[in-house]
Design a protein around this motif. Sequence first.
Motif, mmCIF file in Angstrom:
data_model
loop_
_atom_site.group_PDB
_atom_site.id
_atom_site.type_symbol
_atom_site.label_atom_id
_atom_site.label_comp_id
_atom_site.label_asym_id
_atom_site.label_seq_id
_atom_site.Cartn_x
_atom_site.Cartn_y
_atom_site.Cartn_z
ATOM 1 N N TYR A 87 12.608 10.406 22.711
ATOM 2 C CA TYR A 87 11.659 9.553 23.421
ATOM 3 C C TYR A 87 10.281 9.762 22.808
ATOM 4 O O TYR A 87 9.863 10.881 22.555
ATOM 5 C CB TYR A 87 11.609 9.884 24.915
ATOM 6 C CG TYR A 87 10.736 8.893 25.654
ATOM 7 C CD1 TYR A 87 11.243 7.650 26.006
ATOM 8 C CD2 TYR A 87 9.403 9.167 25.919
ATOM 9 C CE1 TYR A 87 10.446 6.710 26.631
ATOM 10 C CE2 TYR A 87 8.597 8.230 26.547
ATOM 11 C CZ TYR A 87 9.128 7.005 26.903
ATOM 12 O OH TYR A 87 8.331 6.063 27.497
ATOM 13 N N TYR A 99 1.894 17.251 22.823
ATOM 14 C CA TYR A 99 2.227 17.048 24.239
ATOM 15 C C TYR A 99 2.537 18.360 24.987
ATOM 16 O O TYR A 99 1.898 18.690 25.980
ATOM 17 C CB TYR A 99 3.410 16.073 24.381
ATOM 18 C CG TYR A 99 3.728 15.788 25.833
ATOM 19 C CD1 TYR A 99 3.069 14.785 26.513
ATOM 20 C CD2 TYR A 99 4.651 16.557 26.538
ATOM 21 C CE1 TYR A 99 3.317 14.540 27.866
ATOM 22 C CE2 TYR A 99 4.904 16.324 27.876
ATOM 23 C CZ TYR A 99 4.246 15.321 28.528
ATOM 24 O OH TYR A 99 4.482 15.101 29.855
ATOM 25 N N ASP B 127 11.963 4.467 30.637
ATOM 26 C CA ASP B 127 13.153 5.162 30.157
ATOM 27 C C ASP B 127 13.267 6.540 30.816
ATOM 28 O O ASP B 127 12.282 7.289 30.865
ATOM 29 C CB ASP B 127 13.001 5.322 28.632
ATOM 30 C CG ASP B 127 14.301 5.663 27.963
ATOM 31 O OD1 ASP B 127 15.072 6.435 28.556
ATOM 32 O OD2 ASP B 127 14.539 5.158 26.855
ATOM 33 N N ARG B 129 14.521 9.059 29.719
ATOM 34 C CA ARG B 129 14.261 10.119 28.738
ATOM 35 C C ARG B 129 12.808 10.575 28.773
ATOM 36 O O ARG B 129 12.493 11.691 28.378
ATOM 37 C CB ARG B 129 14.605 9.633 27.324
ATOM 38 C CG ARG B 129 16.098 9.472 27.071
ATOM 39 C CD ARG B 129 16.339 8.838 25.725
ATOM 40 N NE ARG B 129 15.604 7.571 25.629
ATOM 41 C CZ ARG B 129 15.076 7.096 24.515
ATOM 42 N NH1 ARG B 129 15.196 7.761 23.387
ATOM 43 N NH2 ARG B 129 14.439 5.953 24.512
ATOM 44 N N ALA B 130 11.888 9.685 29.220
ATOM 45 C CA ALA B 130 10.470 10.067 29.273
ATOM 46 C C ALA B 130 10.289 11.246 30.227
ATOM 47 O O ALA B 130 9.607 12.220 29.911
ATOM 48 C CB ALA B 130 9.632 8.879 29.736
ATOM 49 N N GLU B 132 12.696 13.354 31.280
ATOM 50 C CA GLU B 132 13.408 14.533 30.776
ATOM 51 C C GLU B 132 12.652 15.185 29.624
ATOM 52 O O GLU B 132 12.572 16.413 29.536
ATOM 53 C CB GLU B 132 14.821 14.137 30.333
ATOM 54 C CG GLU B 132 15.709 13.747 31.503
ATOM 55 C CD GLU B 132 17.095 13.283 31.075
ATOM 56 O OE1 GLU B 132 17.985 13.246 31.929
ATOM 57 O OE2 GLU B 132 17.270 12.941 29.886
ATOM 58 N N THR B 133 12.081 14.359 28.751
ATOM 59 C CA THR B 133 11.336 14.914 27.611
ATOM 60 C C THR B 133 10.101 15.663 28.101
ATOM 61 O O THR B 133 9.808 16.768 27.640
ATOM 62 C CB THR B 133 10.933 13.785 26.639
ATOM 63 O OG1 THR B 133 12.114 13.099 26.228
ATOM 64 C CG2 THR B 133 10.233 14.328 25.407
ATOM 65 N N ALA B 134 9.387 15.059 29.037
ATOM 66 C CA ALA B 134 8.194 15.711 29.579
ATOM 67 C C ALA B 134 8.561 17.056 30.207
ATOM 68 O O ALA B 134 7.909 18.072 29.979
ATOM 69 C CB ALA B 134 7.528 14.806 30.611
ATOM 70 N N ARG B 135 9.649 17.060 30.984
ATOM 71 C CA ARG B 135 10.043 18.287 31.683
ATOM 72 C C ARG B 135 10.514 19.363 30.708
ATOM 73 O O ARG B 135 10.165 20.525 30.842
ATOM 74 C CB ARG B 135 11.159 17.979 32.692
ATOM 75 C CG ARG B 135 10.743 17.064 33.814
ATOM 76 C CD ARG B 135 9.857 17.741 34.839
ATOM 77 N NE ARG B 135 10.620 18.586 35.724
ATOM 78 C CZ ARG B 135 10.223 19.790 36.149
ATOM 79 N NH1 ARG B 135 9.102 20.301 35.723
ATOM 80 N NH2 ARG B 135 10.964 20.496 36.975
ATOM 81 N N THR B 136 11.313 18.940 29.699
ATOM 82 C CA THR B 136 11.847 19.947 28.775
ATOM 83 C C THR B 136 10.745 20.502 27.868
ATOM 84 O O THR B 136 10.854 21.614 27.355
ATOM 85 C CB THR B 136 13.036 19.389 27.961
ATOM 86 O OG1 THR B 136 13.786 20.473 27.426
ATOM 87 C CG2 THR B 136 12.594 18.503 26.834
ATOM 88 N N LEU B 137 9.671 19.727 27.682
ATOM 89 C CA LEU B 137 8.554 20.229 26.872
ATOM 90 C C LEU B 137 7.587 21.064 27.708
ATOM 91 O O LEU B 137 6.529 21.451 27.235
ATOM 92 C CB LEU B 137 7.821 19.069 26.191
ATOM 93 C CG LEU B 137 8.612 18.354 25.081
ATOM 94 C CD1 LEU B 137 7.871 17.123 24.581
ATOM 95 C CD2 LEU B 137 8.900 19.291 23.920
ATOM 96 N N ALA B 144 4.436 15.644 34.701
ATOM 97 C CA ALA B 144 5.436 14.704 34.183
ATOM 98 C C ALA B 144 5.285 13.350 34.879
ATOM 99 O O ALA B 144 5.444 12.295 34.265
ATOM 100 C CB ALA B 144 6.838 15.260 34.389
#
Lengths: 226, 232
Positions: A87, A99, B127, B129-130, B132-137, B144
């Motif tokens: 993403y 980020y 999406d 994934r936005a 999930e990506t924020a959380r996993t990062l 998030a």
Amino acid sequence: MALRLEARQLVKRFGARELFRIPEFNLRAGESLYLQGENGVGKTTLMKILAGLDKPCDGSVRLLPARRRWWLSALDQKVIYLHQTPYVFAGSVADNIAYGLRYRGFDQQTIRQRVALGLRWSRLEALAEHDAVTLSGGEKQRMALARAWVLEPQLLLLDEPTANLDVDSVSLVADMVSGMVADGAAVIVSSHQKTALTRLCQRRLHLINGQLREVFSSTRQEQYGH
Amino acid sequence: MDSLITTSIAALELLFSGDAELWTIIGVSFRVSLSAIAIAAIPALLLGFTLAMVQFPGRWALVAICNALMAVPTVVVGLTLYLVLSRSGPLGEWHLLFTQPAMVVGQVLLCFPVLVCMSHSAFQSVDKRAWETARTLGAPWHKALLTLVNEARFALLAALVAGFGRIISEVGCSMMVGGNILGYSRNIPTAIALETSKGEFAQGVALGMVLLLLALLLNFLLASVRGRGQQV
């Protein structure tokens, strides 16, 4: 203390259908694991459960030493999951790489330095200020890896990272991942086909018929499931 | 035709002459509607986010109720609120009837379902994934959420414009709970209704022009933000 992942009695169901049942699964720092299986067997679900993004219906996943602090409501910061198609957040490539760094308490100068390192590592320096959504598939994958790399993860879960990539991009991504393994990170790569990246892995597990079987290990011989 | 032109000219003269009564009415309208949208925005956005991202029993019933509430006539909301705020009503002791706070409450009730439904759609279109990506990062859930707000900013801005459009131009609720008191609770739509009934068209047309100009400005703002966002 080096990272250790322990999963016990993992069960995932969707309605009445049981996707998988895994009695035991272990992973240690520095190990690279290739998770193979056909489409729809639950590779992505399993990886999301291991990353803390999804919950199992039964069983537990423990990451040792425990770092998760419930009051932060954040997932373990040393575990990063990458989607098959990464993403891309609105903004430039550099913004995307920065980020996660914003949530680690770094000052602006450290963030800039780490982003510069990430851009160099992923060979995206020339595209630093480009809008990230304009990148090609391979460039997006490298950007996503750099976004994770700057955070120095101890466990990286890559979901079909080379699907839809050309041979050169696969080789570039494989080089990047092998560098992370050399730095001591544990890596799990899921794929339904063998690539340069999966060949790097020391262990190979097969998710089939709801069971996880170790089919190859350069370091040990174990079998999971029934 | 002559009458329309004459009235429009008179309306423009009224607007540019700085007529105190006219500008007080415009001020009341903006104060009330901006307060209402400011109060409703964050809770509505959080509810829209919850409905889009969290699975819980009765979620779709709640979405259906919000959708239905969007279509409730403003006079019905006004009537309900009137009954609640009138002296014999459950909140009669608060003495809110025929005040600006009552108008704000009415307008919050009117724009809330619009904001919930449109922000629900906006978050649904982002999406997964936005998140999930924020959380996993490493982003905590509230950061998030802000990331998702940024990803859905055009749709959320459109929701705010639509919500504001619904309340700045509504007559029924403001008339019933505001009382159309000159200099205090008379806003643009109630003034237009009153002046027209009296046959005084110039002020009504002038106020109509303000509403039209506002609609144009908001939509130009939205289009320009969207346009800039799409430039790559």
